[in-house]
Design a protein around this motif. Sequence first.
Motif, mmCIF file in Angstrom:
data_model
loop_
_atom_site.group_PDB
_atom_site.id
_atom_site.type_symbol
_atom_site.label_atom_id
_atom_site.label_comp_id
_atom_site.label_asym_id
_atom_site.label_seq_id
_atom_site.Cartn_x
_atom_site.Cartn_y
_atom_site.Cartn_z
ATOM 1 N N LEU A 45 0.817 -1.225 0.080
ATOM 2 C CA LEU A 45 -0.063 -0.228 0.077
ATOM 3 C C LEU A 45 1.093 1.322 0.000
ATOM 4 O O LEU A 45 0.560 2.136 -0.672
ATOM 5 C CB LEU A 45 -0.978 0.150 1.128
ATOM 6 N N LEU A 54 1.970 1.482 -3.600
ATOM 7 C CA LEU A 54 0.932 2.300 -4.488
ATOM 8 C C LEU A 54 0.661 3.646 -4.280
ATOM 9 O O LEU A 54 0.524 4.429 -5.206
ATOM 10 C CB LEU A 54 -0.042 1.358 -4.159
ATOM 11 N N THR A 55 0.649 4.147 -2.957
ATOM 12 C CA THR A 55 0.549 5.386 -2.562
ATOM 13 C C THR A 55 1.687 6.371 -2.872
ATOM 14 O O THR A 55 1.678 7.485 -3.622
ATOM 15 C CB THR A 55 0.253 5.526 -1.076
ATOM 16 N N GLU A 58 1.297 6.754 -6.635
ATOM 17 C CA GLU A 58 0.141 7.919 -7.109
ATOM 18 C C GLU A 58 0.465 9.144 -6.833
ATOM 19 O O GLU A 58 0.338 10.108 -7.771
ATOM 20 C CB GLU A 58 -1.011 7.558 -5.923
ATOM 21 N N MET A 99 -5.616 2.221 -9.511
ATOM 22 C CA MET A 99 -4.792 1.990 -8.334
ATOM 23 C C MET A 99 -5.656 1.820 -7.097
ATOM 24 O O MET A 99 -5.411 1.255 -6.071
ATOM 25 C CB MET A 99 -3.785 3.164 -8.342
ATOM 26 N N THR A 100 -6.966 2.512 -7.232
ATOM 27 C CA THR A 100 -7.625 2.865 -5.977
ATOM 28 C C THR A 100 -8.368 1.556 -5.758
ATOM 29 O O THR A 100 -8.705 0.900 -4.731
ATOM 30 C CB THR A 100 -8.690 3.849 -6.292
ATOM 31 N N LYS A 108 -5.967 -0.970 -4.259
ATOM 32 C CA LYS A 108 -5.501 -0.504 -2.995
ATOM 33 C C LYS A 108 -6.825 -1.255 -2.017
ATOM 34 O O LYS A 108 -6.856 -1.773 -1.126
ATOM 35 C CB LYS A 108 -5.548 0.753 -2.825
#
Length: 107
Positions: free
Chosen positions: A26, A29-30, A33, A56-57, A60
């Motif tokens: 996570l 991924l953040t 982003e 991506m949301t 997640k």
Amino acid sequence: MSDHTVSNGEKQKPQTKALWRVFWILLALTAVEFAIAFGLDTDTFKWTKIIIFIIMTIVKAYFIVGNFMHLRDEVKSLIWTVILPAMFVVWLLVALIVEGGYIGLVR
């Protein structure tokens, strides 16, 4: 009260390794982003950024729901009772936006 045991008398192993793995996924991924949000030009890559953020949301959300809400280990029918209504809500939102004339409106 704090002594949790399994029915055969053994203590249950903590699942910290799996939680840390999800945490790092996570976090990565953040970070990606944020890099996309501040790295790509908004005017040129507007729809590309929106599509990447939506994908991506969803990824997640899969990790959060699967691990922290323990849905990954459930039976498939329970998973579909959660996913199917969510898909219909997304479809409803898209239909309302398109039919309402929001998308494709010339400014």
